[in-house]
Motif scaffolding. Structure first.
Motif, PDB file in Angstrom:
ATOM      1  N   CYS A  16      88.836  25.691  56.024  1.00 43.73           N
ATOM      2  CA  CYS A  16      88.145  26.970  55.813  1.00 43.73           C
ATOM      3  C   CYS A  16      86.639  26.810  55.975  1.00 43.73           C
ATOM      4  CB  CYS A  16      88.493  27.531  54.432  1.00 43.73           C
ATOM      5  SG  CYS A  16      90.214  28.083  54.285  1.00 43.73           S
ATOM      6  N   GLN A  19      85.769  26.801  59.488  1.00 41.77           N
ATOM      7  CA  GLN A  19      85.870  28.141  60.073  1.00 41.77           C
ATOM      8  C   GLN A  19      84.770  29.074  59.565  1.00 41.77           C
ATOM      9  OE1 GLN A  19      89.886  29.511  59.233  1.00 41.77           O
ATOM     10  NE2 GLN A  19      90.727  27.527  59.855  1.00 41.77           N
ATOM     11  N   GLY A  20      83.930  28.596  58.653  1.00 45.83           N
ATOM     12  CA  GLY A  20      82.834  29.397  58.137  1.00 45.83           C
ATOM     13  C   GLY A  20      83.258  30.532  57.235  1.00 45.83           C
ATOM     14  N   ARG A  21      84.317  30.299  56.448  1.00 45.50           N
ATOM     15  CA  ARG A  21      84.779  31.358  55.553  1.00 45.50           C
ATOM     16  C   ARG A  21      85.271  30.769  54.238  1.00 45.50           C
ATOM     17  NH1 ARG A  21      90.274  31.794  55.184  1.00 45.50           N
ATOM     18  NH2 ARG A  21      91.498  30.536  56.642  1.00 45.50           N
ATOM     19  N   GLN A 233      84.406  40.230  50.137  1.00 38.80           N
ATOM     20  CA  GLN A 233      83.278  40.089  51.052  1.00 38.80           C
ATOM     21  C   GLN A 233      81.987  39.769  50.301  1.00 38.80           C
ATOM     22  OE1 GLN A 233      82.708  43.515  53.589  1.00 38.80           O
ATOM     23  NE2 GLN A 233      82.100  42.186  55.285  1.00 38.80           N
ATOM     24  N   THR A 270      87.148  37.411  54.070  1.00 40.91           N
ATOM     25  CA  THR A 270      86.705  36.130  53.538  1.00 40.91           C
ATOM     26  C   THR A 270      85.519  35.519  54.290  1.00 40.91           C
ATOM     27  OG1 THR A 270      88.346  34.942  54.885  1.00 40.91           O
ATOM     28  CG2 THR A 270      88.967  35.520  52.611  1.00 40.91           C
ATOM     29  N   THR A 271      85.135  36.118  55.415  1.00 38.00           N
ATOM     30  CA  THR A 271      83.980  35.606  56.140  1.00 38.00           C
ATOM     31  C   THR A 271      82.667  36.053  55.504  1.00 38.00           C
ATOM     32  OG1 THR A 271      84.222  37.467  57.667  1.00 38.00           O
ATOM     33  CG2 THR A 271      85.111  35.347  58.372  1.00 38.00           C
TER      34      THR A 271
END
Length: 272
Positions: A16, A19-21, A233, A270-271
């Motif tokens: 994760c 993936q930057g999230r 978010q 989640t980003t």
């Protein structure tokens, strides 16, 4: 013990981060509303994007859970739920999802009773959890001062021990919790029960999470009261994971497709 086992939980958080999230940790009560429909919901949630599955063991006297999860536990117990039955569900999920981390979420009573019944005691029980595909334990009502009865055999068996940190925990207690934890640390976002209203932009919560970040290198997950994508978010940039429980239990009452849709919406947030 500090640090993280080089297992599925650590690997998923690393994925994760790459993936930057933030990771999406999803809670569902085992056997809600019965075995077959619970299994269908669990598989649908994992397929739709839950990064870590918190699988709840139904218990007759929950103290940290709000109305939605309490009702789920009542339905599950009426359907014949047991710890063994929930472990069977965990095994079925593991067959389908080889790399998905599974955290067994329980009150102490069912686990300690199972340890008493196991010929090899707590070590034997924890070893069996690992063999069934469970990666970590989150025990809601076992204070850190008494936790070694389960924590030591769990860690010896290769299970992660998830630490729960409340907004009211004093500094010395927080240090003990995070030093004994592995896998990740669960930051309880509010005083109250699961499903309560949460202000994701609260300065007090932001300060709580910053303070916790200064105490541990472990990933930090925040939960209690997180229901909407907008909350996910807002929280995602501050933490490594966001935990959603009551909202998933509620969506699951309408079946796997409704639950999958809710998971997908939360995962997309989640980003941050």
């Amino acid at each position: 013990m500090s640090g993280s086992h080089p297992g599925r939980i650590a690997a998923r958080f690393a994925d994760c981060r790459a993936q930057g999230r933030a990771a999406l940790v999803g809670y569902l009560t085992g056997f809600d509303p019965d075995h077959e429909r619970s299994l269908a919901n669990l598989l649908a949630a994992c397929e739709a994007g839950v990064d870590v599955l918190e699988l709840g063991v139904p218990f007759s006297d929950p103290t940290a859970d709000g109305p939605e999860i309490q009702a789920a536990m009542v339905r599950a117990l009426a359907a014949g739920a047991s710890l063994e039955g929930v472990l069977g569900l965990a095994s079925r999920v593991r067959e389908r999802f080889a790399e998905l981390p599974i955290v067994l979420f329980s009150y102490a009573n069912p686990l300690l009773r199972a340890c008493d019944r196991d010929p090899a005691g707590a070590r034997g029980f924890c070893a069996r959890l690992r063999e069934l595909g469970v990666d970590g334990l989150l025990v809601v009502d076992l204070p850190p001062e008494q936790a070694s009865i389960l924590r030591a055999p769990a860690i010896a068996a290769g299970l992660d021990w998830i630490g729960l940190c409340a907004p009211t925990s004093p500094p010395a207690r927080l240090n003990k919790i995070v030093n004994d934890a592995s896998g990740f640390v669960y930051a309880v976002s509010l005083t109250g029960v699961t499903g309560s209203a949460l202000d994701a932009d609260s300065e007090a919560l932001r300060a709580q999470l910053e303070d916790l970040r200064g105490r541990t290198q472990l990933p930090i997950a925040v939960g209690f009261g997180v229901r909407e994508p907008a909350q996910v978010q807002a929280l995602a940039p501050q933490v490594d994971a966001v935990v959603v429980g009551s909202a998933l239990v509620q969506a699951g009452r309408d079946g796997p497709s409704s639950l999958a849709s809710r998971v997908a919406d939360l995962r997309a947030a989640t980003t941050g």
